[in-house]
Design an enzyme around this catalytic site. Structure first.
Site, PDB file in Angstrom:
ATOM      1  N   GLU A 112      20.173 -11.757  -7.443  1.00 16.71           N
ATOM      2  CA  GLU A 112      20.480 -10.937  -6.264  1.00 16.71           C
ATOM      3  C   GLU A 112      19.942 -11.660  -5.024  1.00 16.71           C
ATOM      4  O   GLU A 112      18.774 -11.495  -4.670  1.00 16.71           O
ATOM      5  CB  GLU A 112      19.846  -9.553  -6.427  1.00 16.71           C
ATOM      6  CG  GLU A 112      20.411  -8.814  -7.629  1.00 16.71           C
ATOM      7  CD  GLU A 112      19.587  -7.608  -8.046  1.00 16.71           C
ATOM      8  OE1 GLU A 112      20.170  -6.702  -8.668  1.00 16.71           O
ATOM      9  OE2 GLU A 112      18.372  -7.564  -7.771  1.00 16.71           O
ATOM     10  N   ASP A 141      11.170  -5.908  -7.692  1.00 15.78           N
ATOM     11  CA  ASP A 141      10.519  -5.933  -8.998  1.00 15.78           C
ATOM     12  C   ASP A 141      10.065  -7.326  -9.407  1.00 15.78           C
ATOM     13  O   ASP A 141       9.296  -7.469 -10.356  1.00 15.78           O
ATOM     14  CB  ASP A 141      11.446  -5.346 -10.063  1.00 15.78           C
ATOM     15  CG  ASP A 141      10.999  -3.968 -10.508  1.00 15.78           C
ATOM     16  OD1 ASP A 141      10.089  -3.414  -9.874  1.00 15.78           O
ATOM     17  OD2 ASP A 141      11.548  -3.450 -11.496  1.00 15.78           O
ATOM     18  N   LYS A 282      14.724  -0.141 -13.724  1.00 19.79           N
ATOM     19  CA  LYS A 282      15.016   0.435 -12.408  1.00 19.79           C
ATOM     20  C   LYS A 282      14.404   1.827 -12.246  1.00 19.79           C
ATOM     21  O   LYS A 282      13.969   2.207 -11.149  1.00 19.79           O
ATOM     22  CB  LYS A 282      16.526   0.501 -12.192  1.00 19.79           C
ATOM     23  CG  LYS A 282      16.932   1.035 -10.823  1.00 19.79           C
ATOM     24  CD  LYS A 282      18.448   1.078 -10.689  1.00 19.79           C
ATOM     25  CE  LYS A 282      18.878   1.737  -9.381  1.00 19.79           C
ATOM     26  NZ  LYS A 282      20.358   1.808  -9.261  1.00 19.79           N
ATOM     27  N   ASP A 306      21.925   0.431  -4.332  1.00 18.49           N
ATOM     28  CA  ASP A 306      21.685  -0.875  -4.936  1.00 18.49           C
ATOM     29  C   ASP A 306      21.625  -1.930  -3.837  1.00 18.49           C
ATOM     30  O   ASP A 306      22.216  -1.762  -2.767  1.00 18.49           O
ATOM     31  CB  ASP A 306      22.792  -1.213  -5.929  1.00 18.49           C
ATOM     32  CG  ASP A 306      22.700  -0.382  -7.203  1.00 18.49           C
ATOM     33  OD1 ASP A 306      21.626   0.200  -7.457  1.00 18.49           O
ATOM     34  OD2 ASP A 306      23.710  -0.298  -7.932  1.00 18.49           O
ATOM     35  N   ASP A 446      20.163   6.947 -14.528  1.00 16.91           N
ATOM     36  CA  ASP A 446      20.723   7.801 -13.485  1.00 16.91           C
ATOM     37  C   ASP A 446      21.455   9.006 -14.073  1.00 16.91           C
ATOM     38  O   ASP A 446      21.258  10.139 -13.638  1.00 16.91           O
ATOM     39  CB  ASP A 446      21.659   6.994 -12.583  1.00 16.91           C
ATOM     40  CG  ASP A 446      22.541   6.025 -13.375  1.00 16.91           C
ATOM     41  OD1 ASP A 446      22.682   6.196 -14.602  1.00 16.91           O
ATOM     42  OD2 ASP A 446      23.085   5.095 -12.757  1.00 16.91           O
TER      43      ASP A 446
END
Length: 731
Positions: A112, A141, A282, A306, A446
């Site tokens: 990312e 993280d 997450k 996100d 989620d």
């Protein structure tokens, strides 16, 4: 439309055309029952060749029909919500609006890119919302100094970007998305200022990418500290202390924009990681953010997105608040879910990633039964509901609450307090991850969290405005796509087989229609079984001369033809209606087949291994970067294979099997000149031919392509071996 009177902040509109759809669904149900009846009354006699194959396809069609019935609950009761943000502005002044904490999560600067995270952060800092009410938190993280550097750059560029957006009403407010889509100065902007801001942004991106490439922050930046002193040689991605750094204190008014207006609060958070300590992926990061934010801002509303999903609509906070602040119909709404849309799709959509039809039809259908599921991004939560509070009729939210600053408390003191809430040991012997915050133990934390919230008496709302609220990045290689769907389907199957099965946990708490909607996703992975049967057995039987379908001249062929043609015609019409294309629809059909025989199959196997105790839960991050050659092939609409993945061996094997069966089956007809064979095997031959046509890109990747995205020779050898093994098995 209901609830549209002047005092309401939102209205609900019932779906139209439901009579026609119910007639269609009834006709499919009747045809399905006829197929079942045909299978039951035409079973080959005991000892007759193909008896067990007939029974097998009967079970496959029985399962498919029952699953189709479950899916219909998504379409039977749709509602569409419409927000009235103008009424919100009339009722609440900016000072009366609640605070909003925005959570952005990233986990790996390699997968990312920090420049992408930087642009997402800037897009949510630039919301059309009072800056003193807005607080943005980035959870990293990996605890990477590279990501922190990108956030520091964002805090500096925001001083120019935010007033620029406000002055010229810029949309979208992600600088990456804006400058890539606008190539000339709009009439509403100052030419000089536009080019000035564009140059500042491009230079910032160059600096960030240079730092990431070198893996080192410039000495002149480190010399000014700016929070970088918290990094030392002892910090590793999976072994580091908690880090909390307030880059911008929006409440202290020390950091202001170019126009003199205070910036939103901006906070970097890296929760503690230690080897041997399970960090819960997450869900753990989100729970750490909930706790850290409670001592810095403690806003009653939480938005989580996100890191690749930038804000595309600067007014979506005000739209979401219309549902949460409505005194008549909003008191029981725990969260407002926006759809997941992607910015990097074209009309071909070669990987079938578009969720447009789902967003337009399926999610409103779920909303009609009690609210959309929580899908992990683009969601506005009530903090208290997310933290475990059950709903009660006398509940009344205190929208003015927040953190009351201690007069002599410094920023450093606040950071130290927050760090203590992000340690590995804080959650031990607490309800965090169980009754408080996001639920632990599932790959799709989620979905199970949203289900748990609804079982406490809350509802949710689904909002799909004309201007898309969030745009993210879809996978740009086939393997990325299959890994993502494996995680989604595996997570939902694990929920279905656990104590959080929607019926078990929601009995007398959720309506039956909503339970069926959760079952639709819970049983996703198991659709691999009938799919496997249909892509292998009828083709093999066509090759070996074993009929499995009625003759083409028989009246019994009609329900088979009607079900197939009606469902695919409707699917195509829905795709075109919501902006898709015929070629995009065809690619979606190919990908849905591939996902079922690969992602769903591996998800089912891994779930079985987990329940047997032979495997542990893992969490795969969807890669947001590809090399230049892969990116070029994606832009050229060429499917990316490129590795000897087990996924690709399966795909190639099924493609070669059907090609072999098609050639062999028609070859037998031409040699023997049996006209009766056409009548008896027309459906099987047609099915085999369709499977061959849909796999044309696979044959191209096996035999014709020379680029690095082709299927490797080892995949060809393995798939040929498997094909020959299956073809010569006696049926």
């Amino acid at each position: 439309m209901t609830g549209g009177h002047d005092s309401s902040l939102f209205a609900i509109e019932k779906g139209k055309g439901m009579v026609a759809y119910r007639l269609y669904a009834t006709s499919i149900l009747v045809s399905t029952c006829l197929v079942w009846w045909y299978r039951a009354t035409h079973i080959p006699s005991i000892g007759e060749k193909g008896r067990w194959l007939w029974i097998g396809i009967s079970l496959a069609e029985m399962f498919t029909g029952l699953y189709w019935i479950v899916t219909q609950f998504l379409r039977l009761n749709p509602i569409y919500r419409h927000a009235f943000p103008d009424r919100l502005s009339q009722r609440y002044s900016d000072k009366q609006l609640p605070g909003v904490d925005v959570f952005v999560c990233t986990a790996d600067p390699t997968s990312e890119p920090p420049s992408m995270v930087n642009s997402t952060i800037l897009s949510v800092m630039a919301y059309d919302y009072p800056s003193e009410k807005l607080n943005v938190y980035l959870s990293d993280d990996a605890g990477s100094i590279l990501t922190f550097y990108a956030l520091w750059e964002a805090s500096e560029f925001a001083k120019v970007w935010l007033p620029f957006c406000r002055r010229y009403k810029i949309e979208p407010r992600s600088p990456a998305a804006y400058f890539s889509s606008i190539h000339s100065v709009p009439d509403t902007c100052s030419t000089k200022e536009w080019y000035y801001v564009k140059e500042l942004y491009e230079n910032m991106v160059i600096r960030i990418n240079t730092v990431v490439k070198k893996g080192k922050v410039p000495e002149e930046v480190l010399a000014n500290d700016n929070g970088f002193s918290k990094w030392n040689e002892g910090i590793a991605p999976k072994d580091h202390p908690s880090i909390v750094q307030i880059l911008v204190d929006g409440k202290g008014y020390d950091e202001v924009e170019k126009d003199g207006i205070a910036l939103p609060t901006l906070v970097y958070v890296a929760r503690e990681k230690r080897s041997g300590q399970h960090h819960n992926f997450k869900a753990g990061a989100m729970n750490a953010l909930i706790r850290v934010s409670s001592v810095i801002s403690n806003s009653p509303i939480i938005l989580n997105v996100d890191c690749d999903m930038y804000s595309n609509n600067s007014k979506c906070i005000r739209e979401a608040l219309c549902f949460l602040l409505d005194e008549e119909k909003g008191q029981n709404i725990a969260f407002v879910q926006y759809p997941q849309d992607f910015a990097n799709l074209d009309s071909y959509d070669i990987y079938g990633n578009s969720l447009t039809v789902y967003n337009a039809l399926d999610f409103p259908g779920i909303d009609g039964w009690g609210g959309s599921p929580y899908i992990g991004t683009g969601c506005f939560h009530r903090r208290e509901a997310l933290c475990g509070r059950p709903y009660s009729k006398d509940y009344k939210e205190n929208w003015a609450k927040g953190v009351v600053r201690i007069s002599d408390e410094t920023i450093s003191d606040m950071e130290e307090r927050a760090k203590s809430l992000a340690t590995c040991t804080f959650e031990l012997d607490t309800e965090w991850g169980n009754g408080i915050g996001l639920k632990y133990g599932y790959p799709v934390e989620d979905v199970v969290t949203g289900l748990q919230i609804k079982c406490r008496g809350w509802k949710s709302a689904y909002c799909n405005p004309k201007r898309t609220a969030f745009l993210g990045l879809s996978p740009t290689t086939l393997e990325q796509c299959l890994v993502q769907y494996k995680r989604w389907s595996e997570g939902n199957l694990q929920i279905f087989l656990s104590m959080y099965n929607a019926f078990l946990v929601g009995h007398r708490k959720l309506c039956f229609g909503l339970i069926m909607c959760y079952y639709m996703y819970g049983l996703w992975a198991t659709t691999c079984f009938p799919t496997w049967y249909y892509v292998v057995i009828p083709s093999l039987c066509f090759l070996q001369g074993i009929p499995l379908f009625p003759e083409v001249t028989s009246i019994w062929v009609l329900p088979f033809i009607y079900i197939t043609s009606a469902t695919y015609i409707l699917s195509l019409a829905e795709t075109v209606r919501f902006g898709g294309t015929i070629i995009g629809w065809w690619n979606f059909q190919r990908m849905w087949l591939i996902k079922r025989i690969t992602s769903f199959s591996f998800a089912t196997i891994d779930t079985a291994l987990k329940f047997l105790g032979w495997s542990e839960m893992s969490f795969s991050i969807t890669e947001k970067v590809t090399d230049d050659s892969s990116k070029k092939r994606y832009e050229q609409r060429i499917i990316e294979f490129g590795s000897a993945s087990a996924y690709f061996v399966i795909i190639a094997s099924v493609a070669l099997l059907n090609l072999f069966c098609l050639v062999g089956g028609f070859g037998a007809f031409l040699v023997n000149k049996e006209t009766e064979r056409i009548n008896k095997f027309f459906i099987q031959g047609f099915l085999c031919a369709i499977l061959v046509v849909i796999n044309l890109p696979v044959y191209e990747a096996l035999f014709l392509r020379k680029d690095n995205g082709r299927l490797p020779f080892s995949v060809l050898v393995a798939s040929l071996g498997l094909t020959m093994l299956v073809v010569f098995l006696p049926l």
